[in-house]
Design a protein around this motif. Structure first.
Motif, short mmCIF file in Angstrom:
data_model
loop_
_atom_site.label_atom_id
_atom_site.label_comp_id
_atom_site.label_asym_id
_atom_site.label_seq_id
_atom_site.Cartn_x
_atom_site.Cartn_y
_atom_site.Cartn_z
N GLY A 60 45.39 27.97 155.57
CA GLY A 60 44.80 27.15 154.52
C GLY A 60 45.81 26.24 153.87
N LEU A 61 47.03 26.73 153.68
CA LEU A 61 48.10 25.90 153.13
C LEU A 61 48.45 24.76 154.10
N GLY A 62 48.45 25.06 155.40
CA GLY A 62 48.73 24.02 156.38
C GLY A 62 47.67 22.94 156.36
N VAL A 63 46.41 23.35 156.31
CA VAL A 63 45.31 22.38 156.25
C VAL A 63 45.42 21.54 154.99
N ARG A 64 45.69 22.21 153.87
CA ARG A 64 45.83 21.47 152.60
C ARG A 64 46.98 20.48 152.68
N GLY A 65 48.12 20.89 153.24
CA GLY A 65 49.27 20.01 153.32
C GLY A 65 48.98 18.75 154.10
N PHE A 66 48.40 18.89 155.27
CA PHE A 66 48.10 17.72 156.09
C PHE A 66 47.01 16.86 155.46
N ALA A 67 46.04 17.49 154.78
CA ALA A 67 44.98 16.72 154.12
C ALA A 67 45.54 15.86 153.00
N LEU A 68 46.47 16.43 152.23
CA LEU A 68 47.09 15.66 151.14
C LEU A 68 47.95 14.53 151.70
N ASP A 85 53.93 -2.76 155.84
CA ASP A 85 52.93 -1.71 155.57
C ASP A 85 53.36 -0.37 156.15
N LEU A 86 54.01 -0.41 157.30
CA LEU A 86 54.47 0.83 157.93
C LEU A 86 55.62 1.45 157.14
N VAL A 87 56.52 0.62 156.65
CA VAL A 87 57.60 1.13 155.80
C VAL A 87 57.03 1.78 154.55
N VAL A 88 56.06 1.13 153.94
CA VAL A 88 55.43 1.68 152.74
C VAL A 88 54.76 3.03 153.04
N ALA A 89 54.16 3.14 154.23
CA ALA A 89 53.53 4.41 154.61
C ALA A 89 54.56 5.53 154.63
N GLY A 90 55.77 5.22 155.06
CA GLY A 90 56.82 6.24 155.07
C GLY A 90 57.34 6.55 153.68
N VAL A 91 57.63 5.49 152.91
CA VAL A 91 58.27 5.67 151.60
C VAL A 91 57.28 6.19 150.56
N SER A 92 56.16 5.51 150.43
CA SER A 92 55.19 5.86 149.38
C SER A 92 54.16 6.88 149.84
N GLY A 93 54.07 7.08 151.15
CA GLY A 93 53.16 8.06 151.67
C GLY A 93 53.85 9.37 151.97
N PHE A 94 54.66 9.41 153.02
CA PHE A 94 55.31 10.63 153.47
C PHE A 94 56.32 11.14 152.45
N ARG A 95 57.20 10.27 151.98
CA ARG A 95 58.27 10.70 151.07
C ARG A 95 57.69 11.28 149.79
N VAL A 96 56.77 10.58 149.17
CA VAL A 96 56.19 11.05 147.91
C VAL A 96 55.48 12.38 148.11
N TRP A 97 54.74 12.50 149.20
CA TRP A 97 54.04 13.76 149.49
C TRP A 97 55.03 14.91 149.65
N ALA A 98 56.09 14.71 150.42
CA ALA A 98 57.05 15.79 150.67
C ALA A 98 57.75 16.22 149.38
N LEU A 99 58.11 15.27 148.53
CA LEU A 99 58.78 15.62 147.29
C LEU A 99 57.84 16.30 146.30
N ASP A 100 56.57 15.92 146.34
CA ASP A 100 55.58 16.54 145.44
C ASP A 100 55.16 17.93 145.92
N PRO A 102 56.95 20.38 148.33
CA PRO A 102 57.97 20.88 149.26
C PRO A 102 57.55 22.13 150.02
N ALA A 103 56.76 23.00 149.39
CA ALA A 103 56.31 24.20 150.09
C ALA A 103 55.35 23.85 151.22
N LEU A 104 54.50 22.85 150.99
CA LEU A 104 53.57 22.43 152.04
C LEU A 104 54.31 21.70 153.16
N PHE A 105 55.37 20.99 152.83
CA PHE A 105 56.21 20.39 153.87
C PHE A 105 56.80 21.48 154.76
N GLN A 106 57.22 22.57 154.12
CA GLN A 106 57.78 23.69 154.87
C GLN A 106 56.74 24.28 155.83
#
Length: 203
Positions: A60-68, A85-100, A102-106
């Motif tokens: 469930g945590l994995g599903v939640r992580g990918f959904a977010l 747009d692709l750079v923004v997807a990495g910076v404002s999409g992936f980076r922000v998600w991982a920092l917000d 971290p447990a779901l990134f793990q």
């Protein structure tokens, strides 16, 4: 008439919130059904009824992580510059998600230490959905000639791996109390990758 469900989706959401906090603060060893139930103020039966076993909880945590992650990227605007747009997807999409989260990134990207293969299979569909939001942006860049003849799979693999590595370094620094703003590093690294695709076309 069927019996009314005592433990509904709201309960499941609260349990997942608790599980994410425990995993982040105390590690995998503390992530037990009893510990999660106590944190929410409910019973272990509520956990089993709403989510199932501990393996189901991790799934469930994995599903939640990918959904977010998918929601983060999908919410970003589109412009007439597919590379930007692709750079923004990495910076404002992936980076922000991982920092917000971290447990779901793990759980999602360093999953071998957390979940056995049969558990990882359960959040496979959510992973593909998240990947699809990235594929849309890379496909658009590819159609404009911006991937230098690389296949969609090759370009996606390279871009995703770079994001994953940058996020892992960010989180290691955060764990030591050092949290510099990594936005310029991400922007420069991802832009350099895309510029490299265009400068060195595949033969």
């Amino acid at each position: 008439m069927g019996r009314k469900r005592v433990h509904n989706e709201e309960t499941a959401g609260a349990l997942l919130d608790s599980a994410e906090r425990i995993l982040q603060a105390e590690g995998l060893e503390a992530l037990t059904v009893r510990r999660i139930a106590e944190a929410v103020g409910t019973t272990t039966r509520a956990v089993y009824t709403s989510l199932g076993s501990k393996d189901a909880l991790i799934a469930g945590l994995g599903v939640r992580g990918f959904a977010l992650l998918a929601a983060n990227v999908a919410a970003l605007p589109w412009t007439d510059d597919p590379a930007a747009d692709l750079v923004v997807a990495g910076v404002s999409g992936f980076r922000v998600w991982a920092l917000d989260h971290p447990a779901l990134f793990q759980v999602t990207f360093q999953q071998r230490a957390i979940a056995p293969p049969e558990v990882r299979e359960r959040f496979g569909p959510a992973r593909l959905e998240a990947l699809g939001t990235l594929l849309e942006r890379i496909r658009r860049l590819q159609e404009s000639g911006g991937t230098g003849g690389r296949t969609l799979q090759e370009a996606t693999w390279q871009f995703s791996c770079l994001c994953e590595g940058l996020a892992a370094l960010d989180l290691r620094l955060a764990a030591t109390g050092r949290e510099p703003d990594s936005t310029p590093i991400w922007t420069d690294a991802l832009a350099a990758l895309i510029t490299g695709w265009q400068a060195t076309p595949r033969t």
